[in-house]
Design a protein around this motif. Sequence first.
Motif, PDB file in Angstrom:
ATOM      1  N   CYS A  22       0.859  -1.185   0.000  1.00  0.00           N
ATOM      2  CA  CYS A  22       0.000   0.000   0.000  1.00  0.00           C
ATOM      3  C   CYS A  22       0.894   1.232   0.000  1.00  0.00           C
ATOM      4  CB  CYS A  22      -0.926  -0.009   1.207  1.00  0.00           C
ATOM      5  SG  CYS A  22      -2.092   1.373   1.232  1.00  0.00           S
ATOM      6  N   VAL A  23       0.956   1.901  -1.135  1.00  0.00           N
ATOM      7  CA  VAL A  23       1.834   3.048  -1.346  1.00  0.00           C
ATOM      8  C   VAL A  23       1.071   4.330  -1.042  1.00  0.00           C
ATOM      9  CG1 VAL A  23       3.327   4.215  -3.012  1.00  0.00           C
ATOM     10  CG2 VAL A  23       2.999   1.738  -3.160  1.00  0.00           C
ATOM     11  N   PRO A  45     -11.372   2.490  -7.983  1.00  0.00           N
ATOM     12  CA  PRO A  45     -11.420   3.283  -6.740  1.00  0.00           C
ATOM     13  C   PRO A  45     -11.992   2.456  -5.608  1.00  0.00           C
ATOM     14  CG  PRO A  45     -13.193   3.931  -8.230  1.00  0.00           C
ATOM     15  CD  PRO A  45     -12.356   2.945  -8.984  1.00  0.00           C
ATOM     16  N   ILE A  46     -11.437   2.640  -4.408  1.00  0.00           N
ATOM     17  CA  ILE A  46     -11.946   2.020  -3.194  1.00  0.00           C
ATOM     18  C   ILE A  46     -12.086   3.106  -2.141  1.00  0.00           C
ATOM     19  CG2 ILE A  46     -11.053  -0.300  -3.662  1.00  0.00           C
ATOM     20  CD1 ILE A  46      -8.650   0.339  -1.907  1.00  0.00           C
ATOM     21  N   ALA A  47     -12.658   2.766  -1.003  1.00  0.00           N
ATOM     22  CA  ALA A  47     -12.943   3.781   0.016  1.00  0.00           C
ATOM     23  C   ALA A  47     -11.687   4.511   0.470  1.00  0.00           C
ATOM     24  CB  ALA A  47     -13.634   3.124   1.213  1.00  0.00           C
ATOM     25  N   SER A  48     -10.566   3.793   0.557  1.00  0.00           N
ATOM     26  CA  SER A  48      -9.345   4.399   1.073  1.00  0.00           C
ATOM     27  C   SER A  48      -8.388   4.869  -0.017  1.00  0.00           C
ATOM     28  CB  SER A  48      -8.619   3.393   1.975  1.00  0.00           C
ATOM     29  OG  SER A  48      -8.323   2.208   1.243  1.00  0.00           O
ATOM     30  N   PRO A 100      -3.792  -4.143   9.017  1.00  0.00           N
ATOM     31  CA  PRO A 100      -4.245  -2.932   8.344  1.00  0.00           C
ATOM     32  C   PRO A 100      -4.814  -3.171   6.950  1.00  0.00           C
ATOM     33  CG  PRO A 100      -1.895  -3.175   8.027  1.00  0.00           C
ATOM     34  CD  PRO A 100      -2.342  -4.357   8.857  1.00  0.00           C
ATOM     35  N   SER A 101      -4.694  -4.405   6.428  1.00  0.00           N
ATOM     36  CA  SER A 101      -4.976  -4.635   5.017  1.00  0.00           C
ATOM     37  C   SER A 101      -6.379  -5.176   4.782  1.00  0.00           C
ATOM     38  CB  SER A 101      -3.957  -5.620   4.427  1.00  0.00           C
ATOM     39  OG  SER A 101      -4.325  -5.954   3.096  1.00  0.00           O
ATOM     40  N   PRO A 102      -7.131  -4.579   3.852  1.00  0.00           N
ATOM     41  CA  PRO A 102      -8.442  -5.139   3.509  1.00  0.00           C
ATOM     42  C   PRO A 102      -8.335  -6.419   2.683  1.00  0.00           C
ATOM     43  CG  PRO A 102      -7.931  -3.297   2.065  1.00  0.00           C
ATOM     44  CD  PRO A 102      -6.834  -3.349   3.091  1.00  0.00           C
ATOM     45  N   PHE A 104      -6.412  -9.051   3.548  1.00  0.00           N
ATOM     46  CA  PHE A 104      -6.194 -10.174   4.451  1.00  0.00           C
ATOM     47  C   PHE A 104      -7.392 -10.306   5.387  1.00  0.00           C
ATOM     48  CE2 PHE A 104      -1.237  -9.901   4.420  1.00  0.00           C
ATOM     49  CZ  PHE A 104      -1.187 -10.721   3.293  1.00  0.00           C
ATOM     50  N   ASP A 105      -7.574 -11.512   5.959  1.00  0.00           N
ATOM     51  CA  ASP A 105      -8.694 -11.714   6.875  1.00  0.00           C
ATOM     52  C   ASP A 105      -8.278 -11.385   8.308  1.00  0.00           C
ATOM     53  OD1 ASP A 105      -7.267 -13.884   7.882  1.00  0.00           O
ATOM     54  OD2 ASP A 105      -8.396 -15.366   6.725  1.00  0.00           O
ATOM     55  N   ASN A 106      -9.145 -11.718   9.257  1.00  0.00           N
ATOM     56  CA  ASN A 106      -8.942 -11.295  10.641  1.00  0.00           C
ATOM     57  C   ASN A 106      -7.800 -12.006  11.352  1.00  0.00           C
ATOM     58  OD1 ASN A 106     -11.029  -9.431  10.500  1.00  0.00           O
ATOM     59  ND2 ASN A 106     -12.573 -10.902  11.205  1.00  0.00           N
ATOM     60  N   ASP A 107      -7.288 -13.095  10.782  1.00  0.00           N
ATOM     61  CA  ASP A 107      -6.145 -13.774  11.391  1.00  0.00           C
ATOM     62  C   ASP A 107      -4.829 -13.037  11.143  1.00  0.00           C
ATOM     63  OD1 ASP A 107      -7.653 -15.814  12.456  1.00  0.00           O
ATOM     64  OD2 ASP A 107      -7.373 -17.149  10.737  1.00  0.00           O
ATOM     65  N   ALA A 108      -4.829 -12.111  10.205  1.00  0.00           N
ATOM     66  CA  ALA A 108      -3.609 -11.377   9.862  1.00  0.00           C
ATOM     67  C   ALA A 108      -3.223 -10.426  10.991  1.00  0.00           C
ATOM     68  CB  ALA A 108      -3.805 -10.610   8.559  1.00  0.00           C
ATOM     69  N   PHE A 109      -1.959 -10.041  10.990  1.00  0.00           N
ATOM     70  CA  PHE A 109      -1.454  -9.109  11.994  1.00  0.00           C
ATOM     71  C   PHE A 109      -0.303  -8.322  11.396  1.00  0.00           C
ATOM     72  CE2 PHE A 109       0.670 -13.192  12.602  1.00  0.00           C
ATOM     73  CZ  PHE A 109       2.015 -12.845  12.535  1.00  0.00           C
ATOM     74  N   CYS A 110       0.163  -7.321  12.125  1.00  0.00           N
ATOM     75  CA  CYS A 110       1.292  -6.540  11.642  1.00  0.00           C
ATOM     76  C   CYS A 110       2.202  -6.183  12.804  1.00  0.00           C
ATOM     77  CB  CYS A 110       0.836  -5.289  10.894  1.00  0.00           C
ATOM     78  SG  CYS A 110       0.059  -4.040  11.941  1.00  0.00           S
TER      79      CYS A 110
END
Length: 286
Positions: A22-23, A45-48, A100-102, A104-110
């Motif tokens: 995500c740039v 286009p997307i919301a963000s 933070p990424s749309p 990936f699902d809820n198991d993702a983390f950063c």
Amino acid sequence: MSDRAAAGTLRPELGVTLDHVCVRSADPARLAHFYRAAYALDVQPIASGWHCEGPERTLLVTPGAPNSVAYFAYGFDDADALRALGRALRGKGRTLERNPSPLFDNDAFCVTDPDGQVVAFGARRAPAQAVGNDALPARLQHCAFRTSNIAAMVEFYADLGFVVSDRVEDDEGTLRACFLRTDHEHHALALFGSPETRLDHLSCETRDIGALTGWADRMASQRIPIHWGIGRHGPGNDIFFMIKDPDDNLIEISADLEVCDPGRAAGRWRHEPRTLNLWGAAIMRS
């Protein structure tokens, strides 16, 4: 390649590959439409901001300071491996932050690195169908950053499980660049010592030298000049060229990146132009 080498030895790498980036940009629409032209991406286009996707290459563009990323994301093919990494990092006392990424699902983390950049880990989603507008192959393969804090950055990523493939050092032994891998390919992350901290480049790996020249011809058809190359990197031994996007980020197409054996020792290269381009001139970040 599986997580196990041909001889059956467990590979030391994480077993992830770069999934998407995500740039940030002060003009996200302009940057997204440049990526459509240069990288042959479908742009929506997307919301963000903007979602830019082609076969095996996905970029998101969101408003923000140019020459930076909101996050960069590595994907596992196996959700169990993702959970195992999470457990291992918690065992080291790492704080895992919300994904933070749309994509990936809820198991993702950063986690956040010493330069404040966010690196996400998630389970890879099923590939989108019929995306992209060009038959040339190009797989999003690595990203690179300039940093004034390179030693701490290398230590951070090594602690996450990234493996150092090659180090570039000056005559005093000071680390000036480092290439780290997450699977059998030579690097999935490159770090360059520099007075500034910023995104340096994004790279896609194509099939071979024939496809590389096809991409160069595509750039010419779009009136996008080659900024650096065609050349051959020392670390990684890949053939490459780079263009610049409207925000002054480097965008690379490469081919024939080195494949590393599991027990490959970290190499050392001298800090000089020839290391970054065996064939000629180089961009020296410091």
